[in-house]
Enzyme design. Structure first.
Site, PDB file in Angstrom:
ATOM      1  N   LYS A   1      -1.638 -41.451  11.594  1.00 38.48           N
ATOM      2  CA  LYS A   1      -1.507 -40.372  10.553  1.00 38.48           C
ATOM      3  C   LYS A   1      -0.182 -40.021  10.420  1.00 38.48           C
ATOM      4  CE  LYS A   1      -2.637 -36.060  11.648  1.00 38.48           C
ATOM      5  NZ  LYS A   1      -1.680 -35.018  11.138  1.00 38.48           N
ATOM      6  N   ASN A   2       0.598 -39.497  11.604  1.00 36.02           N
ATOM      7  CA  ASN A   2       1.656 -38.938  11.610  1.00 36.02           C
ATOM      8  C   ASN A   2       2.994 -39.783  11.384  1.00 36.02           C
ATOM      9  OD1 ASN A   2       0.571 -36.536  11.998  1.00 36.02           O
ATOM     10  ND2 ASN A   2       0.826 -36.471  14.197  1.00 36.02           N
TER      11      ASN A   2
ATOM     12  N   CYS B   1       0.169 -22.448  10.615  1.00 29.18           N
ATOM     13  CA  CYS B   1      -1.291 -22.893  10.668  1.00 29.18           C
ATOM     14  C   CYS B   1      -1.771 -22.000  11.565  1.00 29.18           C
ATOM     15  CB  CYS B   1      -1.349 -24.065  10.598  1.00 29.18           C
ATOM     16  SG  CYS B   1      -0.611 -25.187  12.190  1.00 29.18           S
TER      17      CYS B   1
ATOM     18  N   ARG C   1       5.272 -22.662  12.741  1.00 24.73           N
ATOM     19  CA  ARG C   1       5.900 -24.012  12.215  1.00 24.73           C
ATOM     20  C   ARG C   1       6.827 -23.855  11.312  1.00 24.73           C
ATOM     21  NH1 ARG C   1       1.342 -27.452  12.370  1.00 24.73           N
ATOM     22  NH2 ARG C   1       2.884 -29.450  12.283  1.00 24.73           N
TER      23      ARG C   1
ATOM     24  N   ASP D   1      -0.555 -32.975  20.948  1.00 20.65           N
ATOM     25  CA  ASP D   1      -1.604 -33.402  20.444  1.00 20.65           C
ATOM     26  C   ASP D   1      -2.885 -33.831  21.323  1.00 20.65           C
ATOM     27  OD1 ASP D   1       0.276 -34.532  17.387  1.00 20.65           O
ATOM     28  OD2 ASP D   1      -0.111 -32.477  18.213  1.00 20.65           O
TER      29      ASP D   1
ATOM     30  N   ARG E   1      -9.264 -34.710   8.622  1.00 23.15           N
ATOM     31  CA  ARG E   1      -7.605 -35.015   8.422  1.00 23.15           C
ATOM     32  C   ARG E   1      -6.919 -35.880   9.243  1.00 23.15           C
ATOM     33  NH1 ARG E   1      -4.902 -30.053   9.932  1.00 23.15           N
ATOM     34  NH2 ARG E   1      -3.292 -31.349   9.446  1.00 23.15           N
TER      35      ARG E   1
END
Ligand code: EPZ
Length: 456
Positions: free
Chosen positions: A43-44, A137, A142, A328, A420
């Site tokens: 994803k990243n 978030c 961030r 993560d 997500r």
């Protein structure tokens, strides 16, 4: 049955509609797993590669793109800028010559922080960009000051007012100017923003204290396939020689190391022997070391990893930028430590507020003492099923992992986060023997835990 007020679960992807908040997973624990789990594209990496496609007028084909809500969000943003985009299964075809718009719509940016990745390519290609500041978030503020600092160093004029970033490249030729940038912190996003902007600058740019994550390396690899001249990606100093033009290319996204790590932990927590593939082992070195330290044996084959768990004992982890232990996987690893023998200590150093899963694990019977961003865990013999909620993408994954071994049924709320970052996580886990069902529930009378609610 007590009646609890429903609260919409605001997350970094934005306000979740009440309908979404009815979505949850029901997972029955206690099954051992076996077989192979396939890892999707990262994803990243895919998100920033999609933004980087704005740097050329020629057609791009990005392969091995995961099917995630964040990817859909980025696709919407590119289309809003005038780009043509088509998806077929895991491939995205992008035709950016129609790029004409430089302003990103607030509602799309609010839902997807990664949309800020567009600022560098828009400045480099069109000399102008208007992007709302991505908010904070649940896991932290961030900030993006390192991105802004780097773009200013490249010559962009940037004004921020009322949460809107207006950036422009001065001068007739609207060309950014190569320069030397020193990052205060090895920010992944800032490194990627500066890297993309510098590819079309006049002269050479050096990024010092650059992030070394595999996703940065994947971006540099694609940019070089487009004709960029980048050296040193994956190290702390990256050099970019500006070129006049970038060309279209085909690029395959690297496997998602965080998804792979999540499934390796699923094997360890259920004491099951699973094969996870494809995996690039050097992308997970720190995680594999910790899994081996806590009692797992790791076997490598051509493109996958076999994890064979022993009796799992507590080990300490401290999250760091790559190549350290990835933030993560902090929450997923804590779920494992909650069921390990003995004590462990987990320190979150990257984000200021990434411990919400502690409260949720405690609802399941975990024994955890939290001081700031340091958790001291005493493994317990058994977790018990409960109604829990993930406040962010990775804490939601941690809840799913804990549910695999909890006694009885666990209801995991907040799965809009999961979607997500994990492509059909329940299908992948059920394919190796888990029992997880995605449910819609009426909204009237349901316990819908408030994120971070103190455990009883
Ligand atoms: C990327 O976020 C990932 N997201 C994150 O993954 C990941 O946790 C993070 O890198 C660290 O590995 C994407 O790639 C889309 P950072 P990014 O800038 O780029 C501070 C997930 O779960 N910082 O490296 O936003 C910042 O506050 C997500 O998949 C500044 O202080 O991460 C944070 O504490 C979550 N100033 C730390 O650096 C800045 O200008 C790391 O942030 C920028 C960052």
């Amino acid at each position: 049955m007590s009646i609890f007020l429903l609260s919409s679960n605001v997350d970094s992807v934005g306000e979740v509609s009440k309908q979404n908040s009815a979505l949850h997973l029901e997972s029955r624990g206690g099954y051992s797993l076996s077989g192979d789990i396939k890892v999707s594209g990262a994803k990243n990496s895919a998100l920033v590669l999609m933004a980087a496609s704005l740097l050329t007028e020629e057609e791009m084909l990005i392969k091995n793109v995961p099917n995630l809500t964040d990817i859909n969000g980025m696709a919407e943003i590119l289309i809003s800028l005038g780009v043509q985009l088509k998806r077929s299964s895991s491939e995205i075809y992008i035709s950016p010559q129609g790029l004409h718009h430089v302003e990103l719509p607030y509602d799309l940016v609010h839902r997807l922080r990664a949309s800020f990745f567009c600022i560098g390519p828009l400045l480099a290609r069109l000399g102008k960009a208007k992007i709302p500041l991505p908010g904070g978030c649940r896991i932290g503020a961030r900030p993006v000051e390192e991105h802004i600092k780097g773009l200013k160093a490249l010559g962009a004029q940037i004004n921020i007012s009322n949460g809107l970033v207006t950036a422009e490249v001065p001068g007739l030729n609207k060309k950014l100017q190569g320069t030397n940038v020193i990052l205060d912190c090895p920010s992944v996003g800032a490194t990627e923003t500066i890297l993309m902007a510098a590819t079309l600058a006049e002269g050479t740019t050096t990024i010092n204290n650059a992030a070394q994550e595999p996703e940065v390396q994947d971006l540099a690899k694609m940019l070089n396939s487009m004709g960029a001249l980048i050296e040193g990606a994956g190290q702390s100093t990256i050099t970019i020689k500006g070129v006049k033009k970038l060309y279209g290319c085909n690029h395959t996204v690297i496997p998602d190391r965080i998804e792979a790590g999540t499934f390796l932990i699923a094997a360890a927590i259920t004491r099951s022997n699973l094969r996870i593939s494809p995996v690039i082992p050097e992308h997970l070195k720190a995680v594999l070391e910790k899994l081996s330290d806590c009692g797992c044996s790791i076997k490598f084959d051509q493109d996958g990893i076999n994890l064979i768990p022993g009796s799992i004992k507590g080990v300490d982890i401290s999250t760091e930028p790559f190549p350290g232990f990835p933030t993560d996987l902090q929450a997923p690893f804590m779920a494992l430590m909650a069921t390990a023998q003995g004590k462990s200590k987990i320190k979150e150093n990257v984000y200021e507020n990434r411990m919400q899963h502690v409260y949720e694990l405690k609802k399941m019977g975990a024994s955890i003492h939290l001081e700031g961003s340091t958790a001291e865990i005493e493994g317990v013999h058994e977790l018990k099923g409960a109604a829990v909620i993930g406040g962010d993408l990775r804490s939601s994954a941690a809840m799913v992992l804990a549910s695999l071994v909890a006694k009885g049924m666990t209801k995991v709320w907040g799965i809009n986060h999961l979607d997500r970052g994990y492509e059909s996580i329940e299908h992948k886990l059920n394919s190796v023997g888990a029992d997880i069902v995605r449910k819609e529930k009426s909204l009237e009378v349901e316990h819908f835990p408030i994120v971070g609610e103190r455990a009883a």
